[in-house]
Write a protein that holds these residues in place. Structure first.
Motif, PDB file in Angstrom:
ATOM      1  N   GLY A  52      17.701  -1.529   9.114  1.00 54.01           N
ATOM      2  CA  GLY A  52      17.335  -0.947   7.822  1.00 54.01           C
ATOM      3  C   GLY A  52      16.506  -1.908   6.989  1.00 54.01           C
ATOM      4  N   LEU A  53      16.908  -3.180   6.989  1.00 50.39           N
ATOM      5  CA  LEU A  53      16.124  -4.191   6.274  1.00 50.39           C
ATOM      6  C   LEU A  53      14.742  -4.348   6.896  1.00 50.39           C
ATOM      7  CD1 LEU A  53      18.847  -6.952   5.732  1.00 50.39           C
ATOM      8  CD2 LEU A  53      17.810  -5.494   3.979  1.00 50.39           C
ATOM      9  N   GLY A  54      14.683  -4.287   8.203  1.00 45.98           N
ATOM     10  CA  GLY A  54      13.403  -4.395   8.896  1.00 45.98           C
ATOM     11  C   GLY A  54      12.470  -3.250   8.545  1.00 45.98           C
ATOM     12  N   LEU A  55      13.006  -2.040   8.491  1.00 45.25           N
ATOM     13  CA  LEU A  55      12.185  -0.878   8.137  1.00 45.25           C
ATOM     14  C   LEU A  55      11.691  -0.971   6.703  1.00 45.25           C
ATOM     15  CD1 LEU A  55      14.191   1.996   9.866  1.00 45.25           C
ATOM     16  CD2 LEU A  55      11.968   1.046  10.559  1.00 45.25           C
ATOM     17  N   ALA A  56      12.566  -1.425   5.801  1.00 43.44           N
ATOM     18  CA  ALA A  56      12.157  -1.594   4.401  1.00 43.44           C
ATOM     19  C   ALA A  56      11.064  -2.659   4.296  1.00 43.44           C
ATOM     20  CB  ALA A  56      13.360  -1.971   3.539  1.00 43.44           C
ATOM     21  N   GLY A  57      11.215  -3.724   5.068  1.00 47.32           N
ATOM     22  CA  GLY A  57      10.204  -4.775   5.074  1.00 47.32           C
ATOM     23  C   GLY A  57       8.871  -4.286   5.608  1.00 47.32           C
ATOM     24  N   GLN A  58       8.911  -3.474   6.651  1.00 46.69           N
ATOM     25  CA  GLN A  58       7.675  -2.916   7.212  1.00 46.69           C
ATOM     26  C   GLN A  58       6.974  -2.010   6.203  1.00 46.69           C
ATOM     27  OE1 GLN A  58       9.016  -1.057  10.819  1.00 46.69           O
ATOM     28  NE2 GLN A  58       8.992  -2.972  11.962  1.00 46.69           N
ATOM     29  N   GLU A  59       7.747  -1.247   5.452  1.00 49.51           N
ATOM     30  CA  GLU A  59       7.168  -0.372   4.434  1.00 49.51           C
ATOM     31  C   GLU A  59       6.517  -1.193   3.317  1.00 49.51           C
ATOM     32  OE1 GLU A  59       5.882   2.807   2.206  1.00 49.51           O
ATOM     33  OE2 GLU A  59       6.467   2.709   4.304  1.00 49.51           O
ATOM     34  N   GLU A  60       7.192  -2.267   2.910  1.00 49.50           N
ATOM     35  CA  GLU A  60       6.604  -3.125   1.876  1.00 49.50           C
ATOM     36  C   GLU A  60       5.327  -3.785   2.384  1.00 49.50           C
ATOM     37  OE1 GLU A  60       7.769  -6.690  -1.251  1.00 49.50           O
ATOM     38  OE2 GLU A  60       9.348  -5.845   0.011  1.00 49.50           O
ATOM     39  N   ILE A  61       5.316  -4.188   3.640  1.00 46.93           N
ATOM     40  CA  ILE A  61       4.106  -4.776   4.232  1.00 46.93           C
ATOM     41  C   ILE A  61       2.963  -3.769   4.201  1.00 46.93           C
ATOM     42  CG2 ILE A  61       3.081  -5.470   6.450  1.00 46.93           C
ATOM     43  CD1 ILE A  61       5.701  -7.024   6.982  1.00 46.93           C
ATOM     44  N   ARG A  62       3.254  -2.521   4.530  1.00 46.72           N
ATOM     45  CA  ARG A  62       2.221  -1.480   4.486  1.00 46.72           C
ATOM     46  C   ARG A  62       1.649  -1.349   3.075  1.00 46.72           C
ATOM     47  NH1 ARG A  62       1.461   3.225   2.721  1.00 46.72           N
ATOM     48  NH2 ARG A  62       3.572   3.568   1.993  1.00 46.72           N
ATOM     49  N   ARG A  63       2.518  -1.360   2.084  1.00 52.88           N
ATOM     50  CA  ARG A  63       2.071  -1.237   0.688  1.00 52.88           C
ATOM     51  C   ARG A  63       1.247  -2.443   0.250  1.00 52.88           C
ATOM     52  NH1 ARG A  63       7.046   1.649  -2.542  1.00 52.88           N
ATOM     53  NH2 ARG A  63       7.260   3.372  -1.080  1.00 52.88           N
ATOM     54  N   ILE A  64       1.671  -3.630   0.682  1.00 48.49           N
ATOM     55  CA  ILE A  64       0.934  -4.848   0.335  1.00 48.49           C
ATOM     56  C   ILE A  64      -0.446  -4.828   0.976  1.00 48.49           C
ATOM     57  CG2 ILE A  64       0.854  -7.342   0.728  1.00 48.49           C
ATOM     58  CD1 ILE A  64       3.941  -7.321   0.311  1.00 48.49           C
ATOM     59  N   ARG A  65      -0.518  -4.442   2.227  1.00 44.63           N
ATOM     60  CA  ARG A  65      -1.829  -4.381   2.898  1.00 44.63           C
ATOM     61  C   ARG A  65      -2.750  -3.370   2.220  1.00 44.63           C
ATOM     62  NH1 ARG A  65       0.423  -5.019   9.013  1.00 44.63           N
ATOM     63  NH2 ARG A  65       0.468  -7.292   9.004  1.00 44.63           N
ATOM     64  N   ALA A  66      -2.188  -2.248   1.780  1.00 42.06           N
ATOM     65  CA  ALA A  66      -2.992  -1.250   1.061  1.00 42.06           C
ATOM     66  C   ALA A  66      -3.498  -1.827  -0.258  1.00 42.06           C
ATOM     67  CB  ALA A  66      -2.178   0.019   0.822  1.00 42.06           C
ATOM     68  N   ALA A  67      -2.645  -2.592  -0.951  1.00 45.10           N
ATOM     69  CA  ALA A  67      -3.067  -3.213  -2.214  1.00 45.10           C
ATOM     70  C   ALA A  67      -4.156  -4.248  -1.967  1.00 45.10           C
ATOM     71  CB  ALA A  67      -1.870  -3.857  -2.906  1.00 45.10           C
ATOM     72  N   LEU A  68      -4.013  -5.027  -0.909  1.00 42.16           N
ATOM     73  CA  LEU A  68      -5.058  -6.014  -0.576  1.00 42.16           C
ATOM     74  C   LEU A  68      -6.379  -5.318  -0.250  1.00 42.16           C
ATOM     75  CD1 LEU A  68      -2.900  -8.499   1.519  1.00 42.16           C
ATOM     76  CD2 LEU A  68      -3.934  -8.947  -0.736  1.00 42.16           C
ATOM     77  N   GLN A  69      -6.300  -4.179   0.410  1.00 42.35           N
ATOM     78  CA  GLN A  69      -7.514  -3.411   0.697  1.00 42.35           C
ATOM     79  C   GLN A  69      -8.150  -2.900  -0.604  1.00 42.35           C
ATOM     80  OE1 GLN A  69      -9.058  -3.019   3.786  1.00 42.35           O
ATOM     81  NE2 GLN A  69     -10.698  -2.295   2.448  1.00 42.35           N
ATOM     82  N   ARG A  70      -7.317  -2.458  -1.553  1.00 43.63           N
ATOM     83  CA  ARG A  70      -7.852  -2.001  -2.838  1.00 43.63           C
ATOM     84  C   ARG A  70      -8.538  -3.151  -3.578  1.00 43.63           C
ATOM     85  NH1 ARG A  70      -2.963   0.607  -2.794  1.00 43.63           N
ATOM     86  NH2 ARG A  70      -2.051  -0.725  -4.425  1.00 43.63           N
ATOM     87  N   ILE A  71      -7.982  -4.370  -3.442  1.00 41.22           N
ATOM     88  CA  ILE A  71      -8.631  -5.533  -4.055  1.00 41.22           C
ATOM     89  C   ILE A  71     -10.000  -5.732  -3.420  1.00 41.22           C
ATOM     90  CG2 ILE A  71      -8.579  -8.049  -4.273  1.00 41.22           C
ATOM     91  CD1 ILE A  71      -5.502  -7.817  -4.609  1.00 41.22           C
ATOM     92  N   ARG A  72     -10.067  -5.689  -2.092  1.00 43.83           N
ATOM     93  CA  ARG A  72     -11.352  -5.865  -1.389  1.00 43.83           C
ATOM     94  C   ARG A  72     -12.357  -4.786  -1.768  1.00 43.83           C
ATOM     95  NH1 ARG A  72      -7.769  -7.489   2.686  1.00 43.83           N
ATOM     96  NH2 ARG A  72      -7.659  -5.425   3.606  1.00 43.83           N
ATOM     97  N   ASP A  73     -11.851  -3.571  -1.982  1.00 45.16           N
ATOM     98  CA  ASP A  73     -12.728  -2.448  -2.314  1.00 45.16           C
ATOM     99  C   ASP A  73     -13.089  -2.387  -3.796  1.00 45.16           C
ATOM    100  OD1 ASP A  73     -12.557  -1.711   0.345  1.00 45.16           O
ATOM    101  OD2 ASP A  73     -11.078  -0.118  -0.006  1.00 45.16           O
ATOM    102  N   GLY A  74     -12.507  -3.274  -4.601  1.00 42.29           N
ATOM    103  CA  GLY A  74     -12.767  -3.263  -6.036  1.00 42.29           C
ATOM    104  C   GLY A  74     -12.047  -2.138  -6.765  1.00 42.29           C
ATOM    105  N   GLU A  75     -10.984  -1.615  -6.162  1.00 45.88           N
ATOM    106  CA  GLU A  75     -10.243  -0.497  -6.751  1.00 45.88           C
ATOM    107  C   GLU A  75      -8.839  -0.884  -7.194  1.00 45.88           C
ATOM    108  OE1 GLU A  75     -10.342   2.325  -3.596  1.00 45.88           O
ATOM    109  OE2 GLU A  75     -12.494   2.648  -3.775  1.00 45.88           O
ATOM    110  N   TYR A  76      -8.511  -2.166  -7.103  1.00 44.89           N
ATOM    111  CA  TYR A  76      -7.172  -2.619  -7.464  1.00 44.89           C
ATOM    112  C   TYR A  76      -6.971  -2.520  -8.976  1.00 44.89           C
ATOM    113  CZ  TYR A  76      -3.014  -5.553  -7.767  1.00 44.89           C
ATOM    114  OH  TYR A  76      -1.748  -6.020  -8.006  1.00 44.89           O
ATOM    115  N   GLY A  77      -5.764  -2.133  -9.356  1.00 38.69           N
ATOM    116  CA  GLY A  77      -5.443  -2.036 -10.777  1.00 38.69           C
ATOM    117  C   GLY A  77      -5.834  -0.706 -11.390  1.00 38.69           C
TER     118      GLY A  77
END
Length: 107
Positions: A52-77
């Motif tokens: 369960g902790l592993g699945l929660a961690g994987q979900e957070e990683i997915r969200r972090i990677r999406a946020a990093l992509q938004r930063i690269r795309d100039g869409e963060y925030g």
């Protein structure tokens, strides 16, 4: 365009922490080989918690990677739902959030 270097650094640090934690969970899950039935039952219960902790961690990683992509795309925030600016106070608490407080509450 605002600089989000502070949030990028926070996200990368958290990503590294999660990666380390997931490797530790994986190692722990692979380590159980008890022959005692009672111990094996306890290990299986522990494994469910770790999974369960592993699945929660994987979900957070997915969200972090999406946020990093938004930063690269100039869409963060910027809220992905309404297009409004996400307040820095919210980003300080949830740096990976794609939604402003109003839109997050309506989900």
């Amino acid at each position: 365009m605002k600089s989000y270097a502070k949030y990028r650094a926070l996200l990368l640090t958290r990503l590294s922490e999660l990666d380390q934690r997931l490797h530790e969970i994986e190692e722990e899950l692979d380590a159980h080989q008890s022959k005692d039935w009672e111990e094996l039952a306890t290990e299986r219960e522990d494994d469910e918690v770790l999974e369960g902790l592993g699945l929660a961690g994987q979900e957070e990683i997915r969200r972090i990677r999406a946020a990093l992509q938004r930063i690269r795309d100039g869409e963060y925030g910027i809220c992905t739902k309404c297009g409004e600016q996400i307040p820095e106070a919210r980003l300080d608490v949830l740096p990976y959030t794609p939604f402003c407080k109003t839109c997050a509450a309506s989900l």
